[in-house]
Scaffold this active site. Structure first.
Site, PDB file in Angstrom:
ATOM      1  CD  GLU A 212      -6.863  -6.553  10.452  1.00  0.00           C
ATOM      2  OE1 GLU A 212      -5.626  -6.718  10.545  1.00  0.00           O
ATOM      3  OE2 GLU A 212      -7.362  -5.514   9.991  1.00  0.00           O
TER       4      GLU A 212
ATOM      5  CG  HIS B 266      -3.952  -4.715   8.016  1.00  0.00           C
ATOM      6  ND1 HIS B 266      -4.373  -4.595   9.319  1.00  0.00           N
ATOM      7  CD2 HIS B 266      -3.214  -3.599   7.772  1.00  0.00           C
ATOM      8  CE1 HIS B 266      -3.906  -3.471   9.843  1.00  0.00           C
ATOM      9  NE2 HIS B 266      -3.194  -2.843   8.907  1.00  0.00           N
TER      10      HIS B 266
ATOM     11  NE  ARG C 145      -4.425  -0.208  13.166  1.00  0.00           N
ATOM     12  CZ  ARG C 145      -3.463   0.145  12.318  1.00  0.00           C
ATOM     13  NH1 ARG C 145      -3.749   0.340  11.044  1.00  0.00           N
ATOM     14  NH2 ARG C 145      -2.216   0.309  12.747  1.00  0.00           N
TER      15      ARG C 145
END
Length: 322
Positions: free
Chosen positions: A264, A283, A235
């Site tokens: 994000e 991601h 993360r």
């Protein structure tokens, strides 16, 4: 009719596979498919099942979880459950399950691809191809190098033997050190600062929590081996991004492959975009073109138990309901 909200901010063809296959397998369930958390409000009041990933909830996690009065079960579509399990708005009675065990192959390949790309400077080759520029240099190799893996779970257990097969020395960092196949040695996470200078690569797989927030901080980054590389598949919040930029500019870190970020989508004006020693992926480390084949057996098993009134028989329970 039972209503399930599928908040799936993934490529269209994949989220459509999830929706169509679940709708065919469970005709008594009303599946509402939404790809953007900004569009979920009309589905919140009557949905009792939420299938999503913490990052998909973004900054609206508390709003969503706090406005689902009938919510009984959250099925995570990823392994990490941050931004769901840690939200104060998640009622205590809601059961939470995840995708533990479904990401080993693709996350391992993402980590290895990142190390190879950084070592051989593949982005430079691609930029040169765009410019029709013929340049040669001496690529690095990962054979004989030492990789540290921070966070030892199912994914790390899949990655370590693959790294060994490529001739690497594998060092693990865990909150509960134990002997694991594929690792040459294991350390406590608290020892990261002491060992970091021995590593050529540091791969981050640890879940995000208050305990791991900025665990890779300025001290760790500036203590890395000269010419070493960072791979973050965990993360964004695990890394102090400002400190990483400094370490890439002036410190010992020669490159970074980043799949996750503190914010994000990564803002368009973020410095990472323009750094030639940074590889950015969006991601997608845990996704594949056939992720539905990995994830749906878990979801379908849990959904059958839920509909049968036997939530205790679900698999990958992160938190039981009350």
């Amino acid at each position: 009719m039972t209503k399930a909200l599928l908040l799936l901010n993934m490529p269209e063809n994949l989220r459509n596979k999830f929706h169509s296959k679940l709708a065919r397998a469970f005709p008594t369930v009303n599946f509402a498919l939404v790809d953007n958390v900004a569009d979920v409000d009309r589905h919140l009041a009557d949905a009792e099942i939420l299938m999503t990933h913490g990052p998909y909830l973004s900054t609206r996690a508390d709003h969503v979880l706090g406005h689902m009065p009938n919510l009984r079960w959250v099925q995570g579509t990823g392994t990490g459950m941050d931004n769901i399990i840690d939200r104060p708005s998640l009622p205590a009675h809601v059961q939470v399950t995840n995708m533990r065990g479904a990401h080993g192959p693709q996350m391992s390949e993402a980590a290895i691809a990142s190390m190879l790309a950084l070592s051989r400077n593949i982005p430079r080759s691609i930029r040169n191809q765009d410019k029709h520029a013929w340049q040669r240099w001496l690529p690095g190799i990962i054979h004989g190098k030492t990789v540290g893996i921070l966070g030892i779970g199912v994914i790390a257990e899949a990655l370590a033997p693959r790294c060994k097969a490529l001739g690497m020395t594998v060092v693990g960092f865990s909150s509960s050190p134990r002997e694991v196949t594929g690792f040459d040695r294991m350390h406590a996470m608290s020892e990261l600062g002491e060992i970091i200078a021995q590593l050529d690569f540091l791969v981050l797989l640890t879940p995000y929590s208050k305990a791991t927030h900025h665990i890779v901080n300025r001290e760790v980054l500036m203590g890395m081996k000269q010419g070493s590389c960072l791979v973050n598949l965990a993360r964004g919040g695990v890394v102090d991004e400002a400190a990483l930029i400094n370490a890439l500019d002036d410190g010992p870190v020669s490159g970074a492959a980043l799949d996750v970020f503190a914010t994000e989508p990564l803002p368009g004006d973020h410095r990472f975009w323009s750094m030639e020693n940074v590889i950015i992926t969006c991601h997608m480390g845990g996704l594949t073109d056939d992720y539905d084949l990995q994830a749906l057996p878990i979801i379908e098993t849990n959904l059958r138990h839920y509909l049968d009134g036997k939530p205790d028989r679900m698999i990958n329970i992160v938190r039981g309901g009350t």
